[in-house]
Design a protein around this motif. Sequence first.
Motif, mmCIF file in Angstrom:
data_model
loop_
_atom_site.group_PDB
_atom_site.id
_atom_site.type_symbol
_atom_site.label_atom_id
_atom_site.label_comp_id
_atom_site.label_asym_id
_atom_site.label_seq_id
_atom_site.Cartn_x
_atom_site.Cartn_y
_atom_site.Cartn_z
ATOM 1 N N SER A 1 0.740 -1.129 -0.030
ATOM 2 C CA SER A 1 0.120 0.010 0.017
ATOM 3 C C SER A 1 0.702 1.163 0.026
ATOM 4 O O SER A 1 2.122 1.087 0.330
ATOM 5 N N VAL A 2 0.324 2.382 -0.344
ATOM 6 C CA VAL A 2 0.886 3.648 -0.491
ATOM 7 C C VAL A 2 1.622 4.122 0.957
ATOM 8 O O VAL A 2 2.573 4.564 1.280
ATOM 9 N N GLN A 3 0.243 3.692 1.938
ATOM 10 C CA GLN A 3 0.844 3.976 3.411
ATOM 11 C C GLN A 3 2.045 3.274 3.842
ATOM 12 O O GLN A 3 2.906 3.984 4.538
ATOM 13 N N ASP A 4 2.178 1.868 3.561
ATOM 14 C CA ASP A 4 3.407 1.130 3.932
ATOM 15 C C ASP A 4 4.537 1.585 3.178
ATOM 16 O O ASP A 4 5.605 1.418 3.723
ATOM 17 N N GLU A 5 4.376 2.075 2.057
ATOM 18 C CA GLU A 5 5.640 2.369 1.199
ATOM 19 C C GLU A 5 6.185 3.699 2.031
ATOM 20 O O GLU A 5 7.495 3.744 2.000
ATOM 21 N N LEU A 6 5.314 4.824 2.222
ATOM 22 C CA LEU A 6 5.902 6.058 2.704
ATOM 23 C C LEU A 6 6.409 5.582 4.252
ATOM 24 O O LEU A 6 7.428 6.480 4.706
ATOM 25 N N LYS B 1 -4.322 3.287 0.837
ATOM 26 C CA LYS B 1 -4.755 2.229 0.665
ATOM 27 C C LYS B 1 -4.336 1.525 -0.800
ATOM 28 O O LYS B 1 -4.531 0.293 -0.690
ATOM 29 N N ASN B 2 -4.123 2.314 -1.849
ATOM 30 C CA ASN B 2 -3.857 1.774 -3.140
ATOM 31 C C ASN B 2 -2.497 1.025 -3.085
ATOM 32 O O ASN B 2 -1.581 1.622 -2.602
ATOM 33 N N PRO B 3 -2.368 -0.114 -3.920
ATOM 34 C CA PRO B 3 -1.174 -0.717 -4.114
ATOM 35 C C PRO B 3 -0.314 0.387 -5.057
ATOM 36 O O PRO B 3 -0.816 0.790 -5.975
ATOM 37 N N PRO B 4 0.913 0.746 -4.750
ATOM 38 C CA PRO B 4 1.487 1.672 -5.437
ATOM 39 C C PRO B 4 1.697 1.060 -6.955
ATOM 40 O O PRO B 4 1.561 1.907 -7.927
ATOM 41 N N LEU B 5 1.987 0.041 -7.269
ATOM 42 C CA LEU B 5 2.379 -0.656 -8.463
ATOM 43 C C LEU B 5 0.901 -0.657 -9.494
ATOM 44 O O LEU B 5 1.136 -0.773 -10.571
#
Length: 546
Positions: free
Chosen positions: A373-378, A410-414
């Motif tokens: 998720s974008v949250q996890d990425e950041l 919550k969106n998947p970055p890829l």
Amino acid sequence: MPNELPLVVEDLSFRYRSREDWAIRSMSFSVQPGELLLIAGSSGCGKTTLARAINGLIPRSYKGELSGRILLHGQEYTRAPLSRISQVVGTVLQDPERQILGTRVLNEVAFGLENLGLSRPEIVAAAEDALKRLGILALRDRETFYLSGGEKQKVALAGVLAMKPSILLLDEPLASLDPASARETLAIVRQLADEGMTVLMVEHRVEDVIHMHPDRVMFLKDGEIRYLGPLSGMTEAVDYHHIKLPAPMVMERAAADPPPAPVTPQPERFRTAAEQPSAPLVRFENVGFGYDDEVRVLKGINLDIRRGDIIAVLGPNGAGKTTLVKHAIGLLKPKVGRVLVDGRDTHELSVAQIANTLGYVFQSPSHMLFAPSVQDELAFGPTNMHHAPEQIEAEVREALEIVHLTGYEKNPPLALSFGQQKRVSIAAILAMRSRILVMDEPTAGQDYKNYMDFMDAIVQMPSFEAILFITHDIDMAVIYANRVLLVNQGTVVRDGPPQEVLADAELLRGNRLVPTSLLEENLKHFPQTGRLLRAEALAHALRPTV
């Protein structure tokens, strides 16, 4: 049928399965043989969705609700396989990393031809012709992994041209090209249209495309066609805050509007004590490097990055720009000389240790995005740097606001568009709050308003002591940099203030840089203003005082 129009779009609408809003709505238009159609608009306006529908990726690879129809030379290809559509519609993607499969250039360009079942002599001849047309035959036997982003973009285009499609669909083909290569590519595309090929070009760099004289322009907004007609009408129909227009046009309109809010770059606060020199944040001492023993990519690099620097790194494709900055962050280690970060040799430091000082945004977001998720990425970087949980929450929130991605947590970055992925990769580094921010082509895939907004916010962030960005956009150097590094053939050709480096027309030409209208306006009025300004600010700086 030979008399049928190459492309007819009838009442086309599409909504992605995962989204509530329609991506495109009720689009109807047709394109003539040999026509060059420029498709422009802000990020999220529907440009890429329209392209995916035309080349068949919708509904095959991207699922959702589709209505209307598309005719290619009078035929519907609704049930045709992508392999058949690709022989009619040749597509060059925004991110060449997603398109290149071959390990060597010739193999990559020959890939589509091999699938057509041609003989080996026919394949080699067609592939070499495409490479010659783009001026990159010298790359014929190079490994694709070691090509620069711009070189990969040209190879991807060569692979499509070798197939000789009747319709050429280009999705931001200039994103990774140096200015001279962009002009050359546009000239080739114009020639292809003049020879009868139908060309649809999705591009944010409207000012550059103007030079190729597109036959018509389509301007999209909120998934709808808001303008379709000659270029002269488009410049009146769009908001200059959203679409980058030539500087004189912007200045004429901006003079009647309120002046823009001032932007005060925070790193420059360190320059107020310039008479008290401090140790550099990063130092290159006679650095040399090559990916193999035969070719030197960097040669004798000596430079310092100091507090207060906002550095634009300019130069042609394949000049060594990305290789240079990868040495600063420790991803590459010098074969000759040394790089010091905070006085310590990078040979003695891990990439994780250096990340506390330097945060690096890769040229291709697919090289750094991995989280679900974008949250996890950041949150990943700040977590590994042992930031407090409440601090991480604030850092992630602010970074998302800066890049206009609030609501995408919550969106998947890829699964996002290339432009959105690029902004996620920038936000991931902003959240880390490193002392130096290094960005490789930060504006790739971004519309004008998005990248101006996030660049304005980034240079005003108090956490950064220095900022360095690689770019092919000279206007980025004009507006934001206080120092320009001109790199070519693995050496630093010039290092100095933008008003000095960019004023040398012969130097720019010799390094495949093309002056923009904004640079020309600034240089013309520099004796009066004493500084380089964005077009809106320049318009007000030149207004007579009452």
